[in-house]
Design a protein around this motif. Structure first.
Motif, PDB file in Angstrom:
ATOM      1  N   ASP A   5      28.226 -37.969 -11.785  1.00 53.59           N
ATOM      2  CA  ASP A   5      29.259 -37.786 -12.660  1.00 53.59           C
ATOM      3  C   ASP A   5      29.656 -36.345 -12.626  1.00 53.59           C
ATOM      4  O   ASP A   5      30.707 -35.393 -12.329  1.00 53.59           O
TER       5      ASP A   5
ATOM      6  N   GLU B   6      32.951 -35.101 -10.657  1.00 54.50           N
ATOM      7  CA  GLU B   6      33.751 -33.437 -10.985  1.00 54.50           C
ATOM      8  C   GLU B   6      33.806 -32.787 -10.307  1.00 54.50           C
ATOM      9  O   GLU B   6      35.228 -31.762  -9.795  1.00 54.50           O
TER      10      GLU B   6
ATOM     11  N   LEU C 101      35.133 -38.677 -23.713  1.00 49.39           N
ATOM     12  CA  LEU C 101      34.790 -38.720 -22.675  1.00 49.39           C
ATOM     13  C   LEU C 101      33.283 -38.546 -22.337  1.00 49.39           C
ATOM     14  O   LEU C 101      32.347 -37.707 -22.768  1.00 49.39           O
TER      15      LEU C 101
ATOM     16  N   TYR D 160      44.549 -44.476 -14.629  1.00 50.80           N
ATOM     17  CA  TYR D 160      43.418 -44.320 -13.567  1.00 50.80           C
ATOM     18  C   TYR D 160      42.977 -44.479 -12.420  1.00 50.80           C
ATOM     19  O   TYR D 160      43.151 -43.832 -11.548  1.00 50.80           O
TER      20      TYR D 160
ATOM     21  N   GLU E 189      41.998 -40.161  -7.786  1.00 52.25           N
ATOM     22  CA  GLU E 189      40.266 -41.037  -8.355  1.00 52.25           C
ATOM     23  C   GLU E 189      40.212 -41.375  -7.822  1.00 52.25           C
ATOM     24  O   GLU E 189      38.734 -42.450  -7.778  1.00 52.25           O
TER      25      GLU E 189
ATOM     26  N   ASP F 204      34.588 -34.548 -17.844  1.00 52.57           N
ATOM     27  CA  ASP F 204      36.293 -33.780 -17.051  1.00 52.57           C
ATOM     28  C   ASP F 204      36.331 -32.697 -16.249  1.00 52.57           C
ATOM     29  O   ASP F 204      35.214 -32.155 -16.514  1.00 52.57           O
ATOM     30  N   TYR F 205      37.453 -32.267 -15.572  1.00 52.91           N
ATOM     31  CA  TYR F 205      37.452 -30.871 -14.803  1.00 52.91           C
ATOM     32  C   TYR F 205      38.518 -30.899 -14.775  1.00 52.91           C
ATOM     33  O   TYR F 205      39.675 -31.628 -15.165  1.00 52.91           O
ATOM     34  N   ASP F 206      38.356 -29.392 -15.605  1.00 55.03           N
ATOM     35  CA  ASP F 206      39.598 -28.542 -16.005  1.00 55.03           C
ATOM     36  C   ASP F 206      40.634 -27.598 -14.554  1.00 55.03           C
ATOM     37  O   ASP F 206      39.885 -26.637 -14.539  1.00 55.03           O
TER      38      ASP F 206
ATOM     39  N   HIS G 180      36.637 -33.751  -8.070  1.00 52.34           N
ATOM     40  CA  HIS G 180      37.948 -33.205  -7.984  1.00 52.34           C
ATOM     41  C   HIS G 180      38.015 -31.513  -7.941  1.00 52.34           C
ATOM     42  O   HIS G 180      39.347 -31.382  -7.479  1.00 52.34           O
TER      43      HIS G 180
END
Length: 253
Positions: A155, A159, A109, A188, A194, A112-114, A162
């Protein structure tokens, strides 16, 4: 809220989701500084250091003096930085901190976003390894690292979009968080959550790789080669048209 207590529409489809502006500013600066530091570990001649310093000045960031394997940054009460149209009545339930983790850990990757830990993770090695693979000579360093920085900026914003979906749009527009993101590229790209963030990433790629002045032919050439736009065009023509309109509007700003 209107007189009957219903939430008003806030023009979700009038433009791309907005990232929290001050969080973006700080997360962007933190990430770019550490990305440039990582590049400097491989390109450390006097000329290369001068080039990286020039790039840092161009992006208005500072290169930190040292970097550990993982670097963390915390933003307190992140919901206070949400644009007004994303405010809602459940803000008291939101996280005390939004975290940024900038890591040298290898990953497939970029970022990302958790949502469980309210954390944005940026995998520096993914960007830097890609860039260094394109740099055969020191004279190429400025162009390729500048492209990298533009893509990282986008990017980070992707994120944070998100985060906005997670913390706000699930209340205001459930479709933004509807469904699961599959492992396949097709799943995706077709996932509702997304849609706007990926358009933002595509804009970043375009602006990093395509020289100004921008023209309809350059936009057409780029989008015709983009996996995201090709998947939408084939499987969801209606959203493809919306995506093209949003892409063109943002490019034209």
């Amino acid at each position: 809220m209107d007189k009957e207590g219903r939430m008003k529409s806030f023009g979700l489809f009038e433009g791309l989701i907005k990232a929290p502006p001050n969080i973006y500013k700080d997360f962007r600066a933190f990430t770019l500084g550490h990305a440039l530091l990582k590049v400097s570990k491989d390109w450390n001649s006097r000329k290369a250091k001068a080039t990286l310093k020039k790039i840092a000045q161009q992006f208005h960031v500072k290169i930190p003096t040292k970097q550990v394997r993982d670097n963390h940054y915390k933003w307190p009460n992140p919901h206070l930085d949400l644009p007004p149209q994303y405010q809602h009545d459940e803000m008291d339930d939101d996280p005390d901190y939004l975290r940024l983790k900038v890591t040298n850990e290898a990953s497939s990757l970029r970022a990302d976003y958790d949502p469980e830990n309210w954390m944005v993770t940026i995998y520096l090695a993914t960007y830097v390894d890609e860039v260094l693979g394109l740099v055969d000579d020191e004279s190429d360093l400025q162009v390729e690292v500048t492209k990298m920085c533009h893509i990282i900026e986008t990017d980070v914003k992707h994120e944070l979009m998100h985060y906005v979906q997670d913390i706000s749009l699930q209340y205001k527009h459930a479709k933004q968080n509807k469904g699961q993101v599959g492992n396949k590229k097709k799943d995706y790209f077709l996932a509702p959550q997304e849609f706007d963030p990926t358009i933002r990433s595509e804009i970043g790629e375009f602006q990093a790789r395509v020289k100004r002045p921008y023209s309809p032919s350059k936009i057409k050439e780029f989008t015709s080669q983009s996996e995201f736009f090709k998947v939408l065009k084939q499987h969801d023509p209606k959203r493809y048209k919306i995506a093209m309109k949003k892409f063109g509007t943002e490019i034209g700003k």
